[in-house]
Design a protein around this motif. Sequence first.
Motif, PDB file in Angstrom:
ATOM      1  N   GLU A 146      39.935 -14.421 -30.256  1.00  0.00           N
ATOM      2  CA  GLU A 146      41.110 -14.986 -30.918  1.00  0.00           C
ATOM      3  C   GLU A 146      41.000 -16.510 -31.001  1.00  0.00           C
ATOM      4  O   GLU A 146      41.281 -17.121 -32.037  1.00  0.00           O
ATOM      5  CB  GLU A 146      42.387 -14.599 -30.159  1.00  0.00           C
ATOM      6  CG  GLU A 146      42.687 -13.099 -30.138  1.00  0.00           C
ATOM      7  CD  GLU A 146      43.131 -12.562 -31.483  1.00  0.00           C
ATOM      8  OE1 GLU A 146      43.349 -13.351 -32.423  1.00  0.00           O
ATOM      9  OE2 GLU A 146      43.281 -11.328 -31.593  1.00  0.00           O
ATOM     10  N   ARG A 147      40.578 -17.110 -29.897  1.00  0.00           N
ATOM     11  CA  ARG A 147      40.467 -18.568 -29.844  1.00  0.00           C
ATOM     12  C   ARG A 147      39.426 -19.080 -30.840  1.00  0.00           C
ATOM     13  O   ARG A 147      39.577 -20.164 -31.410  1.00  0.00           O
ATOM     14  CB  ARG A 147      40.108 -18.986 -28.417  1.00  0.00           C
ATOM     15  CG  ARG A 147      39.994 -20.483 -28.214  1.00  0.00           C
ATOM     16  CD  ARG A 147      39.678 -20.795 -26.763  1.00  0.00           C
ATOM     17  NE  ARG A 147      40.820 -20.503 -25.899  1.00  0.00           N
ATOM     18  CZ  ARG A 147      40.721 -20.289 -24.586  1.00  0.00           C
ATOM     19  NH1 ARG A 147      39.533 -20.299 -24.009  1.00  0.00           N
ATOM     20  NH2 ARG A 147      41.798 -20.060 -23.866  1.00  0.00           N
ATOM     21  N   ALA A 148      38.364 -18.290 -31.055  1.00  0.00           N
ATOM     22  CA  ALA A 148      37.302 -18.701 -31.974  1.00  0.00           C
ATOM     23  C   ALA A 148      37.615 -18.366 -33.434  1.00  0.00           C
ATOM     24  O   ALA A 148      36.818 -18.680 -34.317  1.00  0.00           O
ATOM     25  CB  ALA A 148      35.990 -18.049 -31.564  1.00  0.00           C
ATOM     26  N   GLY A 149      38.774 -17.728 -33.679  1.00  0.00           N
ATOM     27  CA  GLY A 149      39.200 -17.502 -35.057  1.00  0.00           C
ATOM     28  C   GLY A 149      38.778 -16.181 -35.646  1.00  0.00           C
ATOM     29  O   GLY A 149      38.412 -16.104 -36.819  1.00  0.00           O
ATOM     30  N   VAL A 150      38.836 -15.101 -34.844  1.00  0.00           N
ATOM     31  CA  VAL A 150      38.407 -13.799 -35.353  1.00  0.00           C
ATOM     32  C   VAL A 150      39.247 -13.341 -36.541  1.00  0.00           C
ATOM     33  O   VAL A 150      38.757 -12.606 -37.407  1.00  0.00           O
ATOM     34  CB  VAL A 150      38.436 -12.739 -34.230  1.00  0.00           C
ATOM     35  CG1 VAL A 150      39.871 -12.438 -33.784  1.00  0.00           C
ATOM     36  CG2 VAL A 150      37.732 -11.460 -34.673  1.00  0.00           C
ATOM     37  N   ILE A 151      40.476 -13.804 -36.641  1.00  0.00           N
ATOM     38  CA  ILE A 151      41.328 -13.340 -37.730  1.00  0.00           C
ATOM     39  C   ILE A 151      40.804 -13.810 -39.075  1.00  0.00           C
ATOM     40  O   ILE A 151      40.578 -13.017 -39.989  1.00  0.00           O
ATOM     41  CB  ILE A 151      42.785 -13.804 -37.516  1.00  0.00           C
ATOM     42  CG1 ILE A 151      43.379 -13.111 -36.281  1.00  0.00           C
ATOM     43  CG2 ILE A 151      43.631 -13.493 -38.754  1.00  0.00           C
ATOM     44  CD1 ILE A 151      44.762 -13.606 -35.920  1.00  0.00           C
ATOM     45  N   TYR A 152      40.560 -15.122 -39.187  1.00  0.00           N
ATOM     46  CA  TYR A 152      40.097 -15.604 -40.491  1.00  0.00           C
ATOM     47  C   TYR A 152      38.590 -15.462 -40.664  1.00  0.00           C
ATOM     48  O   TYR A 152      38.101 -15.245 -41.779  1.00  0.00           O
ATOM     49  CB  TYR A 152      40.544 -17.053 -40.723  1.00  0.00           C
ATOM     50  CG  TYR A 152      39.781 -18.119 -39.994  1.00  0.00           C
ATOM     51  CD1 TYR A 152      38.647 -18.707 -40.551  1.00  0.00           C
ATOM     52  CD2 TYR A 152      40.204 -18.569 -38.749  1.00  0.00           C
ATOM     53  CE1 TYR A 152      37.951 -19.700 -39.879  1.00  0.00           C
ATOM     54  CE2 TYR A 152      39.516 -19.563 -38.082  1.00  0.00           C
ATOM     55  CZ  TYR A 152      38.395 -20.126 -38.640  1.00  0.00           C
ATOM     56  OH  TYR A 152      37.711 -21.106 -37.982  1.00  0.00           O
ATOM     57  N   ARG A 153      37.838 -15.549 -39.582  1.00  0.00           N
ATOM     58  CA  ARG A 153      36.384 -15.413 -39.715  1.00  0.00           C
ATOM     59  C   ARG A 153      35.988 -13.949 -39.860  1.00  0.00           C
ATOM     60  O   ARG A 153      35.050 -13.614 -40.587  1.00  0.00           O
ATOM     61  CB  ARG A 153      35.687 -16.055 -38.513  1.00  0.00           C
ATOM     62  CG  ARG A 153      35.887 -17.573 -38.484  1.00  0.00           C
ATOM     63  CD  ARG A 153      35.361 -18.200 -37.230  1.00  0.00           C
ATOM     64  NE  ARG A 153      33.906 -18.166 -37.161  1.00  0.00           N
ATOM     65  CZ  ARG A 153      33.211 -18.587 -36.108  1.00  0.00           C
ATOM     66  NH1 ARG A 153      33.847 -19.075 -35.048  1.00  0.00           N
ATOM     67  NH2 ARG A 153      31.895 -18.535 -36.121  1.00  0.00           N
ATOM     68  N   GLY A 154      36.711 -13.081 -39.201  1.00  0.00           N
ATOM     69  CA  GLY A 154      36.463 -11.650 -39.374  1.00  0.00           C
ATOM     70  C   GLY A 154      36.828 -11.177 -40.762  1.00  0.00           C
ATOM     71  O   GLY A 154      36.254 -10.214 -41.287  1.00  0.00           O
TER      72      GLY A 154
END
Length: 517
Positions: A371-379
Amino acid sequence: MVSTTAEKLVSLHEKLEEAMNPGSERAIAKRTAAGLPSPRDRIDALLDPGSFIEYGALMRAPGSDANPYGDGVVTGRGTVAGRPVVVYSHDNTVFGGSLGEMFGRKVVAMMELAAKTACPIIGINDSGGARVQDAVTSLAFYSEIGRRQRLLSGLAPQISIMLGKCAGGAAYSPACTDFIVAVQDQAYMFVTGPDILKAVTGEDISAEDLGGAKQQASYGTVHHVADSEPDAFAWVKTLLGYLPSNCHETAPLVNPGLEPTVTDTDMSLDSFLPDSDNTAYDMHDIMMKVFDDGEFHEIGALYAPNVITAFTRVDGRTVGVVANQPTYLSGALDIASSEKAARFIYICDAYAIPIVFLVDIPGYLPGLEQERAGVIYRGAKLLAAVIESTVPKVTVVIRKAYGGGYAVMGSKNLGADLNFAWPTARIAVMGAEGAVGLLRRREIAAAGEDGPRVRQEFIDFYNEFVATPYTAAERGYIDAVIEPSQTRLEIRRALRLLADKTPEPLPPRRRSLLRPV
């Protein structure tokens, strides 16, 4: 004074002879002692015998007649398996293979030739980076190279072979190509080398730990680690066999089969899958059974191994495979695997290569770090890639297809053309254990000591009546539930049916394959 034609021919031959080995005796002796080939020997090892035609052999840095010919790079064209390619190879015996003005002009000219003739360009890299004494000129030509890489991206394949210590621009430039292969214990890539790093920051680290081939492969920069230079050249030749020469052509047709029948290998799939949903298996084993000759050319095996990306063939025609790997993170998607799969899909789409999804995914990997590394937008980059790709897409759900993982792994809703599922498939928002814990926790708590039995009954009911392929088939999200032994034939028939599908042209801004995705 040279005046006669005969004398001029002698002068030409002398200059060409000098250009063949322009480095200093000390540098050439050092290369020979290390057992390393010359740049022309490397080109000859890659290309068809006798096919290399060199350009720019007599170019050299201005300012002194003592400057060596070639300026540190050998450039030209030739063929691989009879198909044209453009190639350049760094000469580490001339200014350490560093990039100067003439070096840059030669490489830029080859990139423009590759664009005009619409053929692959292959760089054999063994360079110290920008030539310090050339100051802004070397930086300007790295920029010129980068600009042409952008123009070539998606038009013709760009491949980098890493054979030495490449720092700064010599690492950035290959990173902007489509595919990178590096030789173990010989190739290194870093923004700043260990010596300068120690002088500037005090950090003491070896070249291997900083940017060795396997290290860069684990970061996703390198797509294949070769044991030797011949292995690297062989890998590139095989790769080219799966790719078209440019986006306007099709990949070579290789050994198309006769009308197929079910084989013993096909039948073995009916008993291949473990009965337990939580027992891992190697997806490579399924790939070997459903694609031509059991062969595939994997891209990025050491990076994000929870998703497999590979080229293979169906009925002699190249296809790209995106498959979950249950042996690593249970096949769950994370940031790295999402970006890896997305980039591969864009490459397939650029070169009109159909895509086959093999699905066994419990969803996206949960956790604070993701989550901290941005899984929402990067995923979500994988979702965008599936939507934007217009090549034929066929999906086979092997086992789990839960949550967002179901959607991005080639769901019909995102544009897959034909979707199949094995009877073992489980398609749902989440697995039975999670669903029962969320929906039935009160009933389970109320059962007291009988809670475990009640919980198991709910799980069994969920698996039998909710998380099945038949619910998806009833609603048209799965085109057919098939026996595993029929998988190879169904994929073949599906791609034959889709052979005339016309890919939709994408706006130029989407065509680039340069990183990041």
